[in-house]
Scaffold this motif. Structure first.
Motif, PDB file in Angstrom:
ATOM      1  N   PHE E 100       0.638   5.409  -9.211  1.00 38.61           N
ATOM      2  CA  PHE E 100      -0.231   4.240  -9.109  1.00 38.61           C
ATOM      3  C   PHE E 100      -1.638   4.739  -8.806  1.00 38.61           C
ATOM      4  O   PHE E 100      -1.889   5.224  -7.698  1.00 38.61           O
ATOM      5  N   PRO E 101      -2.545   4.653  -9.763  1.00 38.29           N
ATOM      6  CA  PRO E 101      -3.821   5.359  -9.603  1.00 38.29           C
ATOM      7  C   PRO E 101      -4.705   4.796  -8.496  1.00 38.29           C
ATOM      8  O   PRO E 101      -5.465   5.536  -7.886  1.00 38.29           O
ATOM      9  N   GLY E 102      -4.578   3.501  -8.218  1.00 40.72           N
ATOM     10  CA  GLY E 102      -5.452   2.916  -7.213  1.00 40.72           C
ATOM     11  C   GLY E 102      -4.841   2.926  -5.814  1.00 40.72           C
ATOM     12  O   GLY E 102      -5.482   2.524  -4.853  1.00 40.72           O
ATOM     13  N   LEU E 103      -3.593   3.340  -5.729  1.00 39.32           N
ATOM     14  CA  LEU E 103      -2.937   3.374  -4.430  1.00 39.32           C
ATOM     15  C   LEU E 103      -3.059   4.782  -3.851  1.00 39.32           C
ATOM     16  O   LEU E 103      -3.058   5.770  -4.591  1.00 39.32           O
ATOM     17  N   GLY E 143      -5.126   8.387  -8.432  1.00 43.62           N
ATOM     18  CA  GLY E 143      -5.881   8.707  -9.638  1.00 43.62           C
ATOM     19  C   GLY E 143      -6.806   9.885  -9.475  1.00 43.62           C
ATOM     20  O   GLY E 143      -7.240  10.488 -10.458  1.00 43.62           O
TER      21      GLY E 143
END
Lengths: 359, 250, 288, 417, 245
Positions: E100-103, E143
């Motif tokens: 999950f790139p934003g997590l 990310g």
């Protein structure tokens, strides 16, 4: 060879026969209807023809160029106002008609340049066109002061512009068209727009526009600039909507900011969706059908037409996203194929990808 | 048409010249300071394991991705970061990895659109017939491309690239999903094209590479590992290692 | 000086109003990438719930903060189950379907209640800023907007449910492989967004009046704020509301409300043109 | 292959012909209706019965029904019954021209009563002029319409706004601020306020115009405060704009700056809003429900009897609508014909009668009414009449409109400032 | 169905019978059968375009099955959703990692814990002992990690859910050699510690042979042969597979 591939191409989009028969039908209706129908009846069907032109503009921009314009009513309104202002100022409709087509095209050119050359995605194009038509509505709606005038014409804000002269014979303002004349003019416009769009779609330009709708990346990799083609398609659509606006004014004899309203844009979209996306007959059919339905529900009075329209829109998106015309075409195709098989020329097994692919 | 003045400069400029090209996605560097020079009418093969950066590199050559750094020149003109259509107009054509076509249109229409970019409608129509004939697609020419089998779609895409008549053709896995006979046909076709046009081929099928390649460039982890004649490359221990992952136990 | 205070108060109220009308749409668009054109009508339903409830004698604050969100949340849930869920991933089709819902809901309410404007008594007293006076209800709106944004932030940042929401929004397929039902998450998100819209409609009802066609007035504003704000729901909504709200109120005061609204829409169109991914798509990318 | 194509073509053609048939069928009822109803006299009514303007429009349609029923009960006109053909324009401007054309071309009515906003009147007036159908506009408006085919029975600024301004100048002060609906009614009425204020030695310090769907008035309320007027005149129309009064009260302005209006109360505001919001707003009309005359009382009784719970507040609009129909009936009787020229001549013969609002007469020169007007304000959901002005002339054109002398005149006179 | 067969079924954790699937009408997986027993480490070797990723995506329920059967411990899951398969104990480390790139890294791991009944902190602490490199990055967003680090994170996230079988899709793709080595040792360590079952799809022969007990060869959507890890180092096979001499 060329004519052969042209024929092939026409087949793909419903066939040359269909083009000719639609034209024939339109001519038949154009000259036949005045024989049977009263002036008022003619007035009622004139609006169907006007809406058909408007639907064609939406159908071309959305169905063929793949541009999700949610604000096509903006161009309809611009065309209508341009005609009204010009015809009252000049006292002659000869120049007013081209102005009513060109002004929306210029506006669309600026707007299209802004959107398509700004790498704005499809969905955002929808929101921006919608917003711009709301801006136009609000601006025109707030011009009721007598300081807002172009030439001798007060824009009138919410009041609109009353008593707009109808079309007259070219160059002769002393000979305005009567109700029947406006019917001929409108049907002539419809025939012209339909044929023009047919011609555009057969041309190289139109084929590239359709190709870009199919796969923008591929078109780019071949060397076409999708921005330019979309811009041109958008501008053409605006011109057609402008013509529809001009004829709308002729039908009503009056114009108010209501033409810019969202419900107008929504109607155009419903016409196209119901009639059939990516066809030319579809929008016309959709316009006639839906407009007739709106009138019927409106007259009957107990149910708001919006309820019916909303349900139709949702139902078509969910159940028949391709619309009526492709549905009917597919049915005819299927009937023909069945017939073919019954006649006894079985398809070779591997010729039908559907059969070989599905296991 | 004869040009009385010889143009030596043309000989000196390579067709394609990529210098220090880099592409980063967040923390991931997909292409890492790559230099690649391609001469006129050259045939070059790019190989390397999955994720080595070959497709990303192609996307930068065609303008689908804007390089994070470096320069790409085509015939001496900078094309790094230019619009895809602009690059295509300069004479670069590509067959992408996954067939990328106008799915709702017929094969004939697909090829026509490609041919009609530069030619008149009549000439384009003639080119369409030629190209379809050449690739044995005449029988399926009027079928909707979206309904064709995978291999057929590969051929149609090749046909559109040919119809464009580009000077540089990029082919991303042209033989994938084809039968042995088709692979052989493709190889022959590529060699034939290469008589007049420069071609860059990305492929995993080493038999295929052997069949067509002269100079091979090997990508690994975004960098160029080796660039040499095909025989030497395929014999190279390093190349084998990246394919087999041998480096890790070394 | 007092006038400046009054104008400042109006600007803050305007920003808060914009926040309120946007937040429900922001949740649905930000989380699910669904352009919900029926958002204005969900607000309208919230306002109608509120007015019917208060007319039935229920306390207005209970109507606004409990009944309206509840009723509209359930309506949202039903719409999601019967229409929206078949259209996930088809952004244009969802736009069309929600537009259909918008037209249909308006038509339904017109058919049932008639196309009239109803008014709701303003429950808050007035207060003075120096020589000037204004309605205290503005403060209620500000408080609700701040509260809604704050709770949303806390929900997304601090709770397990928020974590799941954010993860599902980024990679629904992967979330499913970790045992989450994206379908349920979407359903909950749509209901949450609808409930927020319902509450916003109810909160604004006492100052805006309630009519079946009121949704149209909100939808473009809400949209441009969401798109102008960009991917980050809380920060984006907040920032875009500040920008657009300030422009709207100041120009409205200087010229007229219509010109104010036009100025705001034009700014938005230009902003979207310059930053197609919105303010937070360009700056502050990792915010919420 | 060609065989199939022909089949296809054939089938499609059939489809299309049936579509033509459907279109002609759609237009067919036009004849039927014309053939059927030649016995009755047809009175066309075109009005916003639904939508945001329905609070004004619906009672006017009810009044029209009452008047027609009364005439029919008394034996009709010329021995024929009156048929009321009514169209609901749903507060949508486009529908006005559409239905007006239907009344003129399809229904071929003998007279038209209707039109609510001045915008709608201007949209349909030319249509009835062209169709030579006498047109009655029975709504109070900005005044000045001078058209031989058109009769306006509602009050005009020369009969009402002048008194409002006088009242303000005398009791509150020299500075006023105008809030008006953004269309010709609001614009021209504002000019009247300017003119009367100037004449009385006062001034208009600000004027804001709002679209009919405007709901948020906070920026205007701030602006009004910054200019500190002595009173505010509101010319706000329709359901949405009535929200202003609540916002005005909740901003605490009610006790600070008094309000005067020539439209407040027409949308049943005194019943739909709380008395704390409405009490004390000074208005001026040709009739109030509380007027204590037998004609007025019996009118209210009749309306309540016929429409009962469906009746939502009555106003001058209903009385002037009733007047309009009664004048027309009187003229038809006098002319003993439905011929347009005869009816117009009768209408221009100085008709008068005792209506619910008192003695009313139709001014042959201007085609407007000479009537009493009253100053009134709401108190606890009841109208209190504060002052009465008898025999008010529709003097808005300053004597320039004389249709007797100059029947070809067709324009609207507006105040010259 | 006799009793013996039943018993045999239960011994196998994952059993795939005559599986078919593909994209649209294009068949990629073409009647494929194999099974993986509890604690087994099975590799699948195949070229690009031979259907490796399609196979795993079908097993995970992203692609509809057009024929055949998938069973987990004897339970038919052919018609189940991805979520239900995950709940049945299948863990998935997809191609391209899909962190999950934003997590943040920690949040990615917490997402991994969704199906684990144990307390989150405990699970994550335990898993991090196998992935020391991730400890330093817990606050960083996914990310921003390098490709190799993302791959480790994806592995760790999958392990947090304590799956009964892990599907690994080309974990070495585009990854620097040092991390590939780290992955091998990490997977071996976890495998030992937890009796992990792995189905690994790879092109990297070395990685494959280092981790697998047996290797299935996938060609044109079908399993054409089965070889041992040792044979995978055979030059003849390498020649056949890579096409290099």
């Amino acid at each position: 060879m060329t004519s052969h591939s042209l024929g092939r191409f026409l087949d793909q989009y419903g066939g040359a026969g269909s083009f000719l028969s639609v034209c024939l039908l339109l001519i038949l209706v154009m000259f036949g209807l005045p024989l049977f129908v009263s002036t008022f009846g003619l007035l009622q069907v004139t609006i169907l023809a006007v809406m058909s032109i408007f639907a064609l503009s939406q159908g071309f921009v959305w169905g063929f160029a793949g541009i999700m314009s949610f604000g096509q009513a903006g161009f309809l309104g611009l065309g209508a106002y341009a005609y009204a202002v010009a015809v009252i100022n000049y006292g002659d409709s000869t120049l007013a008609v081209p102005i009513s087509i060109i002004l929306p095209m210029l506006f669309a050119a600026v707007m299209g340049y802004f959107m398509f050359y700004g790498r704005i995605s499809d969905a955002y194009v929808g929101v921006i066109t919608l917003t711009v038509s709301v801006i136009l509505f609000q601006l025109i709606n707030s011009t009721s002061g007598s300081q807002y005038r172009i030439g001798v014409v007060e824009l009138g804000g919410f009041n609109g512009i009353p008593a707009i002269p109808p079309l007259n014979l070219i160059g002769d303002p002393s000979r305005p068209l009567d109700q029947t004349g406006i019917w001929y003019a409108t049907m002539g416009g419809l025939l012209l727009v339909y044929s023009l769009l047919r011609f555009i779609l057969m041309s190289r330009f139109g084929r590239v526009v359709v190709a870009i709708r199919e796969n923008e990346t591929r078109a780019q990799l071949i060397g076409y600039d999708p921005r330019l083609f979309k811009l041109l398609a958008f501008v053409i659509g605006a011109g057609i909507a402008g013509l529809a606006g001009c004829l709308y004014v002729n039908w009503a004899g009056y114009i108010s900011p209501g033409v810019f309203a969202l419900t107008m844009s929504a109607q155009a979209i419903i016409f196209v969706l119901v009639g059939g996306l990516g066809t030319l007959l579809g929008p016309i059919l959709g316009a006639v059908l839906i407009q007739w339905l709106i009138n019927t529900i409106g007259d009957q009075g107990t149910v708001d037409p919006g309820l019916g329209l909303g349900i139709i829109l949702v139902a078509f998106v969910l159940l028949f996203p391709k619309g009526i015309v492709p549905l009917v075409q597919a049915a005819i195709q299927q009937a023909l194929t069945l017939r073919k098989r019954n006649v006894g020329s079985p398809l070779p097994v591997d010729a039908d990808p559907l059969q070989s692919g599905a296991e | 048409m004869t040009n009385p003045i010889p143009a030596p400069a043309k000989k000196l400029t390579p067709l394609l010249e990529a210098r220090d090209v880099t592409m980063k996605f967040g923390g991931v560097t997909a292409v890492d300071h790559v230099d690649l020079v391609l001469n006129e009418v050259e045939l070059r093969c790019l190989i390397g394991p999955n994720g080595a950066g070959k497709s990303t590199f192609f996307k930068m050559l065609t303008g689908q991705l804007r390089p994070s750094g470096g320069s790409i020149r085509f015939r001496g003109n900078e094309i790094g970061g230019a619009h895809p259509h602009d690059i295509a107009r300069r004479g670069v054509g590509i067959k992408t990895q996954v067939p990328n076509l106008f799915d709702g249109l017929s094969a004939r229409e697909n090829v026509f659109i490609a041919a009609a970019r530069r030619k008149s409608v009549a000439r384009a129509t003639a080119i369409v017939v030629e190209v379809l004939e050449r690739l044995h697609l005449t029988d399926i020419a009027d079928r909707e491309v979206g309904r064709l089998a995978h291999g057929q779609r590969q051929w149609v895409e090749l046909a559109t690239v040919l119809a464009q008549e580009p000077e540089l053709i990029l082919l991303d896995e042209p033989a994938a999903g084809m039968t042995k006979a088709e692979v052989e046909q493709t190889a022959q076709l590529i060699l034939e094209i290469n008589r007049t046009q420069a071609v860059v081929v990305v492929e995993h099928d080493m038999q295929f590479i052997r069949r067509i390649a002269k100079v091979v460039t090997v990508f690994n982890q975004g960098k160029i590992l080796v660039e040499d004649h095909v025989d030497r490359v395929l014999a190279d221990e390093r190349v084998r290692n990246v394919y087999l992952g041998n480096s890790i136990s070394a | 000086m007092d006038l400046a205070g009054l104008i400042a108060f109006n600007v803050v109220t305007g920003i808060a109003t914009l926040c309120l009308i946007t937040i429900g749409l922001g949740v649905i668009y930000g989380m699910m990438r669904i352009i919900n054109l029926a958002h204005g009508e969900l607000m309208m339903l919230g306002a109608f719930t509120c007015i019917i409830a208060t007319e039935a004698g229920i306390n207005i604050w209970i109507s606004i903060f409990v009944l309206s969100p509840l009723v509209v949340g359930i309506i949202g849930l039903v719409l999601e189950r019967t229409i929206i869920r078949f259209l996930y991933g088809r952004i244009l089709d969802t736009m069309l379907a929600t537009w259909g819902m918008s037209i249909g809901l308006t038509g339904l309410i017109v058919t049932v209640f008639g196309n009239n404007v109803r008014t709701l008594a303003n429950p808050a007293p007035s207060f003075g800023i120096g020589a000037y006076s204004t309605s205290l209800y503005g403060l209620v709106i500000v408080a609700v907007a701040v509260g809604a944004l704050g709770s949303l932030f806390a929900l997304l940042r601090l709770t397990k449910f928020g974590l799941i929401l954010r993860a599902t929004m980024e990679r629904p397929g992967m979330a499913a492989a970790l045992g989450i039902k994206p379908d349920t998450v979407y359903m909950a998100t749509f209901a949450l967004g609808s409930a927020l819209a319902g509450m916003a409609g109810a909160v604004l009802a006492p100052i805006s009046g309630v009519s079946p066609v009121m949704g149209v007035a909100y939808i473009t504003r809400a949209f441009i704020t969401v798109l102008g704000g960009g991917a980050a729901i809380v920060t984006g909504t907040g920032l875009a509301s500040m920008l657009f709200g300030t422009i709207d109120e100041l120009v409205s005061f200087k010229a007229s409300p219509v010109i104010g609204s036009v100025a705001m829409l034009m700014t938005a169109v230009v902003l979207i043109r310059i930053f197609p991914t919105g303010i937070t798509g360009r700056f502050l990318r990792r915010s919420l | 292959m060609s065989d199939h194509n022909q089949k296809l073509f054939g089938r499609r053609t059939v489809l299309k012909f049936s579509a033509t048939a459907a279109i002609s069928a759609l237009a067919a009822p036009a004849y039927l209706r014309q053939a059927l109803a030649s016995e009755t006299i047809k009175l066309g009514c075109i009005m916003d019965e639904t939508g945001p303007l329905s609070l004004e429009g619906k009672p006017m349609v009810q009044t029209t029904k009452l008047a027609v029923d009364e005439l029919n009960a008394a034996g009709g006109l010329l021995g024929r019954q009156i048929e009321m053909i009514s169209y609901d324009t749903q507060s949508t401007m486009q529908l006005y021209t559409q239905y007006a054309q239907r009344l003129a071309l399809q229904d071929k009515v003998d007279v038209v009563h209707g039109g609510l906003t001045s915008a709608s009147r201007e949209a349909i007036r030319p249509i009835f002029g062209r169709a030579q159908i006498p047109y009655f506009y029975n709504t109070l408006y900005e005044g000045g319409v001078c058209d031989r085919n058109t009769f306006c029975t509602g009050t005009t600024p020369a009969q009402t706004v002048n008194h409002l301004v006088e009242h303000g100048l005398k009791n509150w002060g020299k500075k006023t601020y105008v809030l008006a609906a953004d269309y010709n009614f609001g614009q021209i009425t504002t000019d009247w306020v300017r003119k009367f204020m100037a004449a009385g030695g006062g001034s208009v310090v600000g004027a804001d115009f709002f679209p009919l769907d405007a709901t948020n008035f906070s920026s205007t309320i701030s602006r009004i405060q910054s200019t500190a007027p002595d009173f505010v005149v509101t010319v706000l129309v329709g359901g949405a704009q009535t929200g202003f009064y609540q916002q005005w009260e909740s901003a605490g302005m009610k006790s600070k700056i008094p309000l005067a209006s020539n439209v407040f109360g027409l949308s049943n505001e005194i019943n739909s809003m709380s008395p704390s919001t409405t009490d004390g707003i000074v208005t001026c009309y040709g009739w109030y429900p509380g007027i204590d005359t037998p004609a007025s009382k019996s009118f209210v009784e009749k309306m309540e009897k016929q429409f009962g719970g469906d009746l939502t507040g009555m106003s001058e609009l209903d009385v002037t609508t009733y007047d309009g129909i009664m004048f027309w009936a009187q003229a038809v009787k006098k002319a003993a014909s439905l011929d347009r020229e005869a009816v117009l001549a009768a209408l221009e013969s100085g008709l008068s009668y005792d209506g619910p609002g008192g003695a009313v007469s139709l001014d042959p020169a201007t085609h407007h009414t000479i009537r009493s007007t009253y100053l009134g304000q709401p108190k606890d959901r009841k109208w209190q009449v504060m002052e009465t002005f008898a025999h008010q002339s529709p003097n808005d054109s300053g004597g320039q409109c004389d249709l007797k002398a100059n029947p070809r005149l067709n324009k609207q006179f507006t105040p010259v400032i | 169905m006799n009793g013996e067969n039943c018993f045999a079924d239960q011994a196998k954790l994952l059993r795939v019978t005559n599986l078919r699937s593909g994209y649209g009408r294009i068949p990629i997986v073409n009647g494929l059968s194999f099974s993986v027993g509890e604690g087994e480490l099975v590799g699948i070797l195949g070229h690009n375009g031979m259907g490796k990723t399609t196979l795993l995506r079908t097993l995970m329920g992203y692609l509809p099955t057009s024929g055949g059967r998938i069973e987990m411990s004897g339970m038919d899951i052919t018609q189940r959703s991805t979520t239900q398969r995950a709940r049945a104990g299948i863990g998935y480390v997809p191609q391209g990692r899909e962190v999950f790139p934003g997590l943040s890294v920690l949040e990615n791991l917490r997402m991994g814990c969704f199906l684990n009944a144990e307390p989150e902190n405990k699970v994550i602490d335990e898993i991090l002992t196998f992935f020391p490199r991730l400890k330093a990055y817990l606050g960083r967003i996914g990310g921003a990690l390098s490709g190799g680090e993302q791959q480790l994170l994806a592995l760790a996230r999958c392990m947090c859910g304590a799956p009964r079988i892990v599907l690994l899709d080309e974990p070495t793709e585009g990854i620097q050699p040092s991390i590939i080595e780290e992955m091998i040792s990490t997977l071996r360590d976890i495998g030992k510690a937890r009796n992990l079952t792995i189905l690994l799809v790879e092109q990297n022969l070395n990685f494959l042979s280092a981790l697998s007990q047996r290797i299935l060869v996938l060609q044109k959507g079908m399993i054409t042969s089965e070889i041992s890890a040792e044979t995978a180092r055979d030059p003849a096979l390498i020649h056949d597979f890579v096409g290099m001499a």
